[in-house]
Design an enzyme around this catalytic site. Structure first.
Site, mmCIF file in Angstrom:
data_model
loop_
_atom_site.group_PDB
_atom_site.id
_atom_site.type_symbol
_atom_site.label_atom_id
_atom_site.label_comp_id
_atom_site.label_asym_id
_atom_site.label_seq_id
_atom_site.Cartn_x
_atom_site.Cartn_y
_atom_site.Cartn_z
ATOM 1 N N LYS A 36 0.854 -1.195 0.000
ATOM 2 C CA LYS A 36 0.000 0.000 0.000
ATOM 3 C C LYS A 36 0.892 1.248 0.000
ATOM 4 O O LYS A 36 2.117 1.132 0.187
ATOM 5 C CB LYS A 36 -0.885 -0.029 1.242
ATOM 6 N N TYR A 267 12.291 32.379 0.857
ATOM 7 C CA TYR A 267 11.029 32.986 1.304
ATOM 8 C C TYR A 267 11.050 33.283 2.795
ATOM 9 O O TYR A 267 11.504 32.461 3.591
ATOM 10 C CB TYR A 267 9.861 32.035 1.035
HETATM 11 C C1 PLP Z 1 0.369 -1.441 6.860
HETATM 12 C C2 PLP Z 1 -0.132 -2.649 7.531
HETATM 13 C C3 PLP Z 1 0.733 -3.699 7.826
HETATM 14 C C4 PLP Z 1 2.241 -3.601 7.688
HETATM 15 O O1 PLP Z 1 2.757 -2.840 8.759
HETATM 16 P P1 PLP Z 1 4.324 -2.628 8.918
HETATM 17 O O2 PLP Z 1 4.468 -1.991 10.245
HETATM 18 O O3 PLP Z 1 4.739 -1.727 7.805
HETATM 19 O O4 PLP Z 1 4.943 -3.960 8.805
HETATM 20 C C5 PLP Z 1 0.182 -4.867 8.338
HETATM 21 N N1 PLP Z 1 -1.157 -4.963 8.539
HETATM 22 C C6 PLP Z 1 -2.002 -3.954 8.282
HETATM 23 C C7 PLP Z 1 -3.457 -4.124 8.536
HETATM 24 C C8 PLP Z 1 -1.525 -2.765 7.789
HETATM 25 O O5 PLP Z 1 -2.371 -1.750 7.566
#
Ligand code: PLP
Length: 375
Positions: A36, A267
């Site tokens: 993701k 800026y």
């Molecule tokens: C993003 C996520 C993970 C992975 O988490 P990490 O800390 O990056 O390993 C696992 N399970 C869910 C439901 C997530 O949203």
């Protein structure tokens, strides 16, 4: 066209990290990877291609368009949607042969109405208070699933709230107890799910009792640690294991300019040169994910030396003090994250400068920034 800034994505580092996690979880636990957030900023399709060539059991996604992009790229790995999938996107996900995490009856009904075989994963609320089904509501879900042949209960999952910061993992164990109760309820009803899963990177590193059938590794696969505490605790018992950062972020020198003591930079005139010297202008800014919070705080590497960001970060540019790095050439390489010579800037260091975590630093790198997969 020449990129103003770009990422080198190291395939060998990805492979190394994947092998590390395979070794940690062993052969009888499946290994799924969270891609993701544009693969935590590393490039969704680029990372998915590289990882699927090596072989992973699942990819975890947040939004339907990500599933579409992966299938269009010819990636056949099982996909699990772990975020909220709007009711109107469920049909597309099923057509893309994706699986869905479900935690409300509306989604379950919408999936049943598709009248197509669909693999679902129930998400149990165990204490994170984000997504999830309350234990007391689980019987309603069980009853519903039993009524529809087309709904196949592929998995049951939950997510931990506090492994990153709590060395003793009391809260995680309380969450596990609730998760076990949910599994018990499902099994009593003859709905034993094929895949029970709850471990993120931190749990995978520190709590083997959380593995069940499948783990969900995110940050670790990119060679980054979930937190300094997880890193320290893990390395106490595994001093030989290394994670290799996968990403380097680079830009180039767009202009050099002499400045005088007392000159005001950028800026808001927030920086005044304390000496005569040289500055360089770099074509990267907050549009690209180089946070404005790095104004007068960040550093970059040029010729293997650190050069401080001076003045405010602009939309598309920053200025750095390169006094003492003589004879810079136009378009010379500059490293924002990564190694150059004997120096390195890590995502963790950049996170500390702007009071956030490595996760946010890498995921915020703009999707338009070119990703180059290198050896
Ligand atoms: C993003 C996520 C993970 C992975 O988490 P990490 O800390 O990056 O390993 C696992 N399970 C869910 C439901 C997530 O949203």
């Amino acid at each position: 066209m020449t990129a103003l800034s770009y990422l080198d994505i190291s395939k060998s580092a990805l492979k190394h990290n994947l092998e590390v996690f395979r070794e940690i979880v062993g052969t009888h636990v499946k290994l799924g990877i969270a891609i993701k957030g544009n693969a935590y900023g590393h490039g969704l399709v680029e990372v998915a291609r590289a990882l699927s060539e090596i072989g992973v059991d699942y990819f975890y996604l947040n939004a339907a368009f990500e599933a579409e992009q992966l299938r269009q790229a010819g990636i056949k790995t099982p996909l699990l949607m772990i975020g909220y999938t709007p009711l109107s996107d469920l049909k597309s996900i099923v057509e893309l042969d994706g699986e869905v995490v479900v935690y409300n009856l509306e989604s379950l009904k919408a999936l049943a109405e598709l009248k197509k075989k669909v693999k679902i994963h129930l998400k149990i609320e165990t204490g994170n208070h984000r997504q999830g089904i309350l234990l007391e509501d689980l019987p309603d879900f069980i009853e519903f699933i039993k009524r529809y042949e087309s709904l196949k209960l592929q998995g049951v999952s939950t997510h931990f709230a506090d492994i990153e910061d709590d060395r003793k993992h009391h809260y995680a164990h309380e969450q596990l107890e609730i998760f076990d109760k949910a599994i018990g309820l499902l099994e009593e009803e003859g709905l034993a799910p094929h895949l029970k899963h709850c471990a993120n990177t931190a749990a995978t590193l520190l709590m083997p009792e959380t593995y069940f059938d499948l783990v969900r590794v995110g940050i670790g696969i990119y060679g980054l640690w979930p937190s300094p505490s997880v890193k320290n605790v893990f390395l106490e018992s595994h001093p030989d294991i290394k994670l290799k950062p996968v990403l380097s972020w680079k830009t180039l020198v767009a202009q050099m300019k002499p400045v005088k003591k007392g000159d005001l930079i950028g800026y808001g005139c927030t920086y005044q040169m304390p000496h005569d010297g040289q500055i360089a202008v770099l074509p990267v800014g907050y549009y690209d994910g180089y946070s404005r919070a790095l104004s007068n705080k960040g550093e970059v590497l040029i010729r293997g030396k650190r050069a401080p960001v001076i003045g405010r970060v602009c939309m598309n540019m920053i200025m750095v003090d390169v006094t003492g790095i003589p004879d810079l050439k136009l378009e010379e390489e500059v490293v924002l994250i990564g190694r150059q010579g004997d120096e390195a800037i890590t995502a963790e260091e950049m996170a500390a400068w702007q009071d956030t975590i490595n996760y946010e630093v890498v995921t915020r790198i703009g999707a338009h920034v070119e990703r180059r997969v290198v050896k």
